[in-house]
Design an enzyme around this catalytic site. Sequence first.
Site, PDB file in Angstrom:
ATOM      1  N   GLU A 104      -1.406  -5.212   8.483  1.00  0.00           N
ATOM      2  CA  GLU A 104      -0.586  -4.885   9.871  1.00  0.00           C
ATOM      3  C   GLU A 104      -1.295  -4.734  10.948  1.00  0.00           C
ATOM      4  O   GLU A 104      -2.901  -4.946  11.482  1.00  0.00           O
ATOM      5  CB  GLU A 104      -0.385  -2.947  10.012  1.00  0.00           C
ATOM      6  CG  GLU A 104       0.581  -3.001   8.339  1.00  0.00           C
ATOM      7  CD  GLU A 104       0.185  -1.524   8.106  1.00  0.00           C
ATOM      8  OE1 GLU A 104      -0.092  -0.996   8.793  1.00  0.00           O
ATOM      9  OE2 GLU A 104       0.686  -0.976   7.206  1.00  0.00           O
ATOM     10  N   LYS A 144      -1.450  -9.044   2.579  1.00  0.00           N
ATOM     11  CA  LYS A 144      -0.662  -8.548   4.137  1.00  0.00           C
ATOM     12  C   LYS A 144      -1.897  -7.653   5.210  1.00  0.00           C
ATOM     13  O   LYS A 144      -2.108  -6.937   3.832  1.00  0.00           O
ATOM     14  CB  LYS A 144       0.775  -7.977   3.859  1.00  0.00           C
ATOM     15  CG  LYS A 144       1.587  -7.390   4.987  1.00  0.00           C
ATOM     16  CD  LYS A 144       2.926  -7.169   4.575  1.00  0.00           C
ATOM     17  CE  LYS A 144       2.878  -5.798   4.162  1.00  0.00           C
ATOM     18  NZ  LYS A 144       2.420  -4.518   4.733  1.00  0.00           N
ATOM     19  N   GLU A 175       9.103  -4.324  10.552  1.00  0.00           N
ATOM     20  CA  GLU A 175       9.418  -2.808   9.709  1.00  0.00           C
ATOM     21  C   GLU A 175      10.182  -2.042  11.257  1.00  0.00           C
ATOM     22  O   GLU A 175       9.504  -1.135  12.520  1.00  0.00           O
ATOM     23  CB  GLU A 175       8.559  -2.174   9.772  1.00  0.00           C
ATOM     24  CG  GLU A 175       9.199  -0.689   9.038  1.00  0.00           C
ATOM     25  CD  GLU A 175       7.861  -0.463   7.401  1.00  0.00           C
ATOM     26  OE1 GLU A 175       6.466  -0.996   7.317  1.00  0.00           O
ATOM     27  OE2 GLU A 175       8.362   0.874   7.323  1.00  0.00           O
ATOM     28  N   ASP A 210       0.659  -1.621   0.089  1.00  0.00           N
ATOM     29  CA  ASP A 210      -0.283   0.555   0.720  1.00  0.00           C
ATOM     30  C   ASP A 210       0.855   1.323   0.173  1.00  0.00           C
ATOM     31  O   ASP A 210       0.302   2.563  -0.084  1.00  0.00           O
ATOM     32  CB  ASP A 210      -0.672  -0.041   1.202  1.00  0.00           C
ATOM     33  CG  ASP A 210      -0.415  -0.187   2.737  1.00  0.00           C
ATOM     34  OD1 ASP A 210       0.677   0.260   2.584  1.00  0.00           O
ATOM     35  OD2 ASP A 210      -0.860  -0.253   3.320  1.00  0.00           O
ATOM     36  N   ASP A 231      -1.094  -6.297  -0.325  1.00  0.00           N
ATOM     37  CA  ASP A 231      -1.601  -5.669   0.868  1.00  0.00           C
ATOM     38  C   ASP A 231      -2.761  -5.089   1.229  1.00  0.00           C
ATOM     39  O   ASP A 231      -3.438  -4.457   0.128  1.00  0.00           O
ATOM     40  CB  ASP A 231      -0.055  -4.163   0.696  1.00  0.00           C
ATOM     41  CG  ASP A 231       0.329  -4.220   2.079  1.00  0.00           C
ATOM     42  OD1 ASP A 231       0.097  -4.223   2.869  1.00  0.00           O
ATOM     43  OD2 ASP A 231       1.150  -2.787   2.322  1.00  0.00           O
TER      44      ASP A 231
HETATM   45  O1  KIV Z   1       3.583  -1.005   1.495  1.00  0.00           O
HETATM   46  C1  KIV Z   1       4.876  -1.707   1.917  1.00  0.00           C
HETATM   47  O2  KIV Z   1       5.451  -1.047   0.954  1.00  0.00           O
HETATM   48  C2  KIV Z   1       4.986  -2.600   2.886  1.00  0.00           C
HETATM   49  C3  KIV Z   1       6.544  -2.496   2.867  1.00  0.00           C
HETATM   50  C4  KIV Z   1       6.813  -1.260   3.348  1.00  0.00           C
HETATM   51  C5  KIV Z   1       6.921  -3.583   3.744  1.00  0.00           C
HETATM   52  O3  KIV Z   1       3.743  -2.428   3.716  1.00  0.00           O
END
Ligand code: KIV
Length: 304
Positions: free
Chosen positions: A116, A114, A183, A45, A84
């Site tokens: 968070e 993915k 991260e 994202d 994401d």
């Molecule tokens: O959105 C993204 O690019 C990420 C990476 C930094 C892991 O979540």
Amino acid sequence: MGKVSLLDLQKKKEAGQPITMLTAYDYPGAKLVDQAGADIILVGDSLAMTVLGHPSTVTVTMEEMLHHCRAVARGTSQAFLVGDMPFMSYQAEVAEAVRNAGRFIKEGGMEAVKLEGGREMVAVVQAIARVGIPIMGHLGLTPQTTTKLGGYKVQATTATTATRLWEDALMLEEAGCFAIVLEAIPAPVAEVVTKKLTIPTIGIGAGVGCAGQVLVFHDVLGLYDKFVPKFVKQYANLWQPIVTALESYCQEVTAGTFPTADHSFKMDEAEWGKFKEMVIPPEYHPSTLSRVAMSEVKKMKVRI
Ligand code: KIV
């Protein structure tokens, strides 16, 4: 090399071979990352900032993410594809999270998603994993909640917060994550978490002790103009070479030196003669034709 699978990623972790992950957001980007041999492509994202020019990641929508995922899927033949989940596509309700995760697979051409968050996301992770969608976690500096975190700051820097992150990582593994991004956390913390977990950790600003590393496409290539985080290594700075190439184009167009005959199409002489009679009035003298067109008229040997 064949398509990278979840099993390949797990085997790499077990063999101590670092996993390589990069973001990509479109067809050419995906082709480049795939050709470079990355194990995982993340349609992050972060595209909200690097591609769409927003100040943070929170504004990007499901539809925008899916649009970019489809382009990346078309450009990828080997890397494992992770999409994401954008802010508020999974936080409000578990059922909505599962449906949106499913859209990444069915409509976006991704193989995994993915999201968070730590312990507060366990129910969501469990539900997504339960329907058979591979899911990657993301702990430490979580860009979707930087307002709450007080900005883009290193996380897990105290014994208490490092312990909390360590517990979150274990909970995410237990809930069904196949990997976890770490991260911006101290390298020793990331290393301990990596050793404790069975699944791979993918670090970004988390030191060399992770099972793999991830960087953002535009950061690696020097294509983001706003800032360069400390943990980024720019392997190239393509900004100026690109500007120089584009300037050359503008200058040549302005000077009339592009396009040349090499970039133009030709016409059969007889057809050209007929065309002139049909449409070009007598007062339209050939000298008024552009230089390129005249050189083509003179040659007129090869058809298009
Ligand atoms: O959105 C993204 O690019 C990420 C990476 C930094 C892991 O979540």
